[in-house]
Design a protein around this motif. Structure first.
Motif, PDB file in Angstrom:
ATOM      1  N   PRO A  64      27.061  47.164  58.480  1.00  0.00           N
ATOM      2  CA  PRO A  64      28.043  46.095  58.283  1.00  0.00           C
ATOM      3  C   PRO A  64      29.457  46.654  58.147  1.00  0.00           C
ATOM      4  O   PRO A  64      29.676  47.705  57.549  1.00  0.00           O
ATOM      5  CB  PRO A  64      27.581  45.415  56.988  1.00  0.00           C
ATOM      6  CG  PRO A  64      26.167  45.819  56.802  1.00  0.00           C
ATOM      7  CD  PRO A  64      26.048  47.182  57.401  1.00  0.00           C
ATOM      8  N   SER A  65      30.406  45.966  58.714  1.00  0.00           N
ATOM      9  CA  SER A  65      31.817  46.272  58.527  1.00  0.00           C
ATOM     10  C   SER A  65      32.341  45.472  57.337  1.00  0.00           C
ATOM     11  O   SER A  65      31.907  44.338  57.090  1.00  0.00           O
ATOM     12  CB  SER A  65      32.625  45.927  59.781  1.00  0.00           C
ATOM     13  OG  SER A  65      32.179  46.687  60.886  1.00  0.00           O
ATOM     14  N   LYS A  66      33.271  46.062  56.592  1.00  0.00           N
ATOM     15  CA  LYS A  66      33.785  45.440  55.366  1.00  0.00           C
ATOM     16  C   LYS A  66      35.236  45.042  55.575  1.00  0.00           C
ATOM     17  O   LYS A  66      36.112  45.895  55.757  1.00  0.00           O
ATOM     18  CB  LYS A  66      33.650  46.405  54.182  1.00  0.00           C
ATOM     19  CG  LYS A  66      32.209  46.795  53.871  1.00  0.00           C
ATOM     20  CD  LYS A  66      32.127  47.735  52.678  1.00  0.00           C
ATOM     21  CE  LYS A  66      30.686  48.128  52.395  1.00  0.00           C
ATOM     22  NZ  LYS A  66      29.865  46.957  52.015  1.00  0.00           N
ATOM     23  N   LEU A  67      35.473  43.732  55.560  1.00  0.00           N
ATOM     24  CA  LEU A  67      36.811  43.173  55.711  1.00  0.00           C
ATOM     25  C   LEU A  67      37.295  42.681  54.357  1.00  0.00           C
ATOM     26  O   LEU A  67      36.571  41.967  53.660  1.00  0.00           O
ATOM     27  CB  LEU A  67      36.792  42.029  56.730  1.00  0.00           C
ATOM     28  CG  LEU A  67      38.110  41.275  56.930  1.00  0.00           C
ATOM     29  CD1 LEU A  67      39.146  42.177  57.591  1.00  0.00           C
ATOM     30  CD2 LEU A  67      37.890  40.022  57.750  1.00  0.00           C
ATOM     31  N   GLN A  68      38.525  43.069  53.977  1.00  0.00           N
ATOM     32  CA  GLN A  68      39.115  42.637  52.718  1.00  0.00           C
ATOM     33  C   GLN A  68      40.471  42.007  52.994  1.00  0.00           C
ATOM     34  O   GLN A  68      41.287  42.565  53.743  1.00  0.00           O
ATOM     35  CB  GLN A  68      39.289  43.826  51.762  1.00  0.00           C
ATOM     36  CG  GLN A  68      37.971  44.385  51.218  1.00  0.00           C
ATOM     37  CD  GLN A  68      38.219  45.540  50.269  1.00  0.00           C
ATOM     38  OE1 GLN A  68      38.661  46.613  50.680  1.00  0.00           O
ATOM     39  NE2 GLN A  68      37.957  45.334  49.008  1.00  0.00           N
ATOM     40  N   ILE A  69      40.688  40.842  52.381  1.00  0.00           N
ATOM     41  CA  ILE A  69      41.953  40.126  52.503  1.00  0.00           C
ATOM     42  C   ILE A  69      42.491  39.906  51.091  1.00  0.00           C
ATOM     43  O   ILE A  69      41.792  39.362  50.238  1.00  0.00           O
ATOM     44  CB  ILE A  69      41.765  38.775  53.220  1.00  0.00           C
ATOM     45  CG1 ILE A  69      41.052  38.975  54.563  1.00  0.00           C
ATOM     46  CG2 ILE A  69      43.102  38.082  53.418  1.00  0.00           C
ATOM     47  CD1 ILE A  69      40.680  37.693  55.247  1.00  0.00           C
ATOM     48  N   LYS A  70      43.719  40.371  50.854  1.00  0.00           N
ATOM     49  CA  LYS A  70      44.307  40.277  49.521  1.00  0.00           C
ATOM     50  C   LYS A  70      45.685  39.621  49.613  1.00  0.00           C
ATOM     51  O   LYS A  70      46.477  39.939  50.501  1.00  0.00           O
ATOM     52  CB  LYS A  70      44.463  41.670  48.901  1.00  0.00           C
ATOM     53  CG  LYS A  70      43.149  42.432  48.726  1.00  0.00           C
ATOM     54  CD  LYS A  70      43.407  43.802  48.133  1.00  0.00           C
ATOM     55  CE  LYS A  70      42.104  44.581  47.976  1.00  0.00           C
ATOM     56  NZ  LYS A  70      42.342  45.936  47.398  1.00  0.00           N
ATOM     57  N   GLN A  71      45.927  38.708  48.672  1.00  0.00           N
ATOM     58  CA  GLN A  71      47.256  38.093  48.572  1.00  0.00           C
ATOM     59  C   GLN A  71      47.705  38.113  47.127  1.00  0.00           C
ATOM     60  O   GLN A  71      46.963  37.708  46.232  1.00  0.00           O
ATOM     61  CB  GLN A  71      47.237  36.660  49.099  1.00  0.00           C
ATOM     62  CG  GLN A  71      48.582  35.947  48.890  1.00  0.00           C
ATOM     63  CD  GLN A  71      48.650  34.610  49.567  1.00  0.00           C
ATOM     64  OE1 GLN A  71      48.824  34.529  50.763  1.00  0.00           O
ATOM     65  NE2 GLN A  71      48.502  33.544  48.781  1.00  0.00           N
ATOM     66  N   SER A  72      48.906  38.598  46.928  1.00  0.00           N
ATOM     67  CA  SER A  72      49.537  38.580  45.612  1.00  0.00           C
ATOM     68  C   SER A  72      50.931  37.993  45.767  1.00  0.00           C
ATOM     69  O   SER A  72      51.345  37.599  46.867  1.00  0.00           O
ATOM     70  CB  SER A  72      49.592  39.994  45.027  1.00  0.00           C
ATOM     71  OG  SER A  72      50.405  40.832  45.830  1.00  0.00           O
ATOM     72  N   THR A  73      51.646  37.951  44.665  1.00  0.00           N
ATOM     73  CA  THR A  73      53.016  37.429  44.737  1.00  0.00           C
ATOM     74  C   THR A  73      53.953  38.378  45.457  1.00  0.00           C
ATOM     75  O   THR A  73      55.056  37.991  45.856  1.00  0.00           O
ATOM     76  CB  THR A  73      53.539  37.177  43.314  1.00  0.00           C
ATOM     77  OG1 THR A  73      53.439  38.397  42.564  1.00  0.00           O
ATOM     78  CG2 THR A  73      52.725  36.086  42.627  1.00  0.00           C
ATOM     79  N   ARG A  74      53.506  39.626  45.664  1.00  0.00           N
ATOM     80  CA  ARG A  74      54.370  40.618  46.313  1.00  0.00           C
ATOM     81  C   ARG A  74      54.080  40.785  47.801  1.00  0.00           C
ATOM     82  O   ARG A  74      55.001  40.964  48.592  1.00  0.00           O
ATOM     83  CB  ARG A  74      54.218  41.973  45.613  1.00  0.00           C
ATOM     84  CG  ARG A  74      54.625  41.965  44.154  1.00  0.00           C
ATOM     85  CD  ARG A  74      54.545  43.352  43.557  1.00  0.00           C
ATOM     86  NE  ARG A  74      53.219  43.917  43.701  1.00  0.00           N
ATOM     87  CZ  ARG A  74      52.217  43.699  42.848  1.00  0.00           C
ATOM     88  NH1 ARG A  74      52.403  42.903  41.802  1.00  0.00           N
ATOM     89  NH2 ARG A  74      51.038  44.256  43.036  1.00  0.00           N
ATOM     90  N   GLU A  75      52.786  40.748  48.206  1.00  0.00           N
ATOM     91  CA  GLU A  75      52.468  41.078  49.592  1.00  0.00           C
ATOM     92  C   GLU A  75      51.139  40.447  50.003  1.00  0.00           C
ATOM     93  O   GLU A  75      50.358  39.993  49.160  1.00  0.00           O
ATOM     94  CB  GLU A  75      52.401  42.601  49.781  1.00  0.00           C
ATOM     95  CG  GLU A  75      51.327  43.263  48.939  1.00  0.00           C
ATOM     96  CD  GLU A  75      51.355  44.772  49.049  1.00  0.00           C
ATOM     97  OE1 GLU A  75      52.311  45.295  49.636  1.00  0.00           O
ATOM     98  OE2 GLU A  75      50.420  45.427  48.531  1.00  0.00           O
ATOM     99  N   PHE A  76      50.906  40.477  51.316  1.00  0.00           N
ATOM    100  CA  PHE A  76      49.655  40.036  51.929  1.00  0.00           C
ATOM    101  C   PHE A  76      49.090  41.235  52.695  1.00  0.00           C
ATOM    102  O   PHE A  76      49.790  41.846  53.508  1.00  0.00           O
ATOM    103  CB  PHE A  76      49.910  38.859  52.873  1.00  0.00           C
ATOM    104  CG  PHE A  76      48.658  38.261  53.447  1.00  0.00           C
ATOM    105  CD1 PHE A  76      48.021  37.195  52.831  1.00  0.00           C
ATOM    106  CD2 PHE A  76      48.095  38.770  54.615  1.00  0.00           C
ATOM    107  CE1 PHE A  76      46.878  36.643  53.358  1.00  0.00           C
ATOM    108  CE2 PHE A  76      46.942  38.235  55.146  1.00  0.00           C
ATOM    109  CZ  PHE A  76      46.334  37.157  54.510  1.00  0.00           C
TER     110      PHE A  76
END
Length: 369
Positions: free
Chosen positions: A134-146
């Protein structure tokens, strides 16, 4: 004894705080495959809408969801979470796998949108097909960056993009005529607001169950000691029950890992055979391409001219040999005029002898009876 009781309560509070803090960060109804079975006998996926195309519904297994099957092609599969993410700071971890033939096609999308036709941005090239894992995709959003990461490597990161709150997560997949099979193993959504709310619950729980401070250092009475011992026993029994439950989950996880290992071994064995055939085909294709490039690149005009000269010389030599042979045959053969003269002379002699015979016979006396 009072100090021991305080230490025991502190340990219990620490365990409860850690459990609440870890569980609170996960948005359960927008997650699946997080340390538990995805589906029990195909009974559906809690908190998600599952759909497929042409009556070929998405296949739900205990450890994965097959969005598009390996056969037939031109299929669609989709998962849409029912719970809305209201927090502007969130993250999503998605484990998936894509398998198919060398020239197969398909696409897989992860959505965070209230409208499927929302704006798309960001791009990176990554080979994720036929990896055997399996490939692992991570998506993160904060007040500073995406930020988007794939297998621990940054795909792209920007401070100019921000997805507004009030969206839901979605996963869609589509296969081509020669299909790719897309499998979803795990999707875990976390939200900062849920963590803050649960930390408040944790603090309230601790304040409600914190023992009152001791007024003096006098030894407690016998009744208080018995009650405290009983309370401590109850707490230890609760911890023992939680430990037993944890061990059962660990055993279940171990059995699941054993099943996965067997399946991986079976897939690897089949994949080795397919890979061997594919390597042979690729070698043949490379040989054909090399020959084609050599034919297109090399000039054979000189070779053709040499072949033409060789054929011309062979033809000329053959004609010369034929003429010489016919001349030899004619020169070595006996003269035909002599034979003709001899034949005519024999015939004239025979004719003269015949005429002479007739004259003599006519001049002989005749006898009459």
């Amino acid at each position: 004894m009072a100090r021991f009781q305080d230490i025991g309560k502190s340990v219990v509070w620490a365990l409860i705080s850690a459990a609440l803090s870890q569980a609170s960060s996960v948005v359960e109804r927008s997650s699946f495959g997080n340390g538990r079975r995805i589906s029990h006998g195909g009974a559906g996926l809690t908190g998600w809408l599952v759909s497929g195309s042409d009556l070929c519904l998405t296949i739900q297994l205990s450890d994965r969801i097959i969005l598009t099957p390996p056969y037939p092609g031109n299929k669609r599969g989709a998962l849409w979470a029912e719970e809305i993410i209201h927090d502007p700071e969130w993250s999503a971890a998605f484990d998936f796998r894509a398998n198919g033939e060398e020239r197969s096609g398909g696409n897989l999308q992860v959505w965070s949108s209230a409208n499927v036709d929302g704006l798309a941005f960001g791009h990176c090239d990554y080979q994720y097909r036929n990896l055997g894992r399996p490939s692992k995709l991570q998506i993160k959003q904060s007040t500073r960056e995406f930020e988007v990461l794939i297998d621990g490597n940054t795909c792209f990161k920007t401070a100019k993009a921000f997805v507004p709150p009030g969206n839901v997560f979605g996963i869609t997949a589509a296969s081509a005529e020669s299909p790719d099979s897309f499998e979803a193993f795990r999707f875990v959504a976390t939200s900062q607001s849920s963590s803050e709310a649960n930390r408040k619950k944790e603090r309230n729980y601790e304040a409600q169950h914190r023992p009152p401070p001791a007024k003096d250092e006098k030894a407690p009475s016998g009744g208080n000691i018995d009650g405290q011992v009983k309370d401590l026993q109850n707490r230890l029994q609760t911890i023992s029950s939680a430990t037993t439950k944890l061990m059962e989950e660990l055993h279940a996880l171990s059995a699941t890992n054993a099943d996965r290992m067997k399946e991986i071994i079976r897939i690897i064995a089949h994949r080795d055979q397919v890979s061997s055939v594919d390597q042979r085909i690729q070698r043949i294709e490379r040989m054909v391409e090399t020959m084609q490039r050599e034919i297109e690149r090399k000039d054979y005009q000189h070779q053709f001219k040499q072949l033409q000269d060789l054929l011309h010389n062979s033809h000329s030599g053959l004609l010369d040999n034929l003429q010489e042979s016919s001349h030899r045959i004619l020169s070595s053969a006996p003269r035909m005029g002599f034979f003709i003269f001899l034949i005519i002379a024999v015939q004239l002699l025979l004719a003269a002898a015949y005429v002479l015979y007739k004259k003599r016979r006519s001049g002989m006396p005749k006898k009459f009876l």
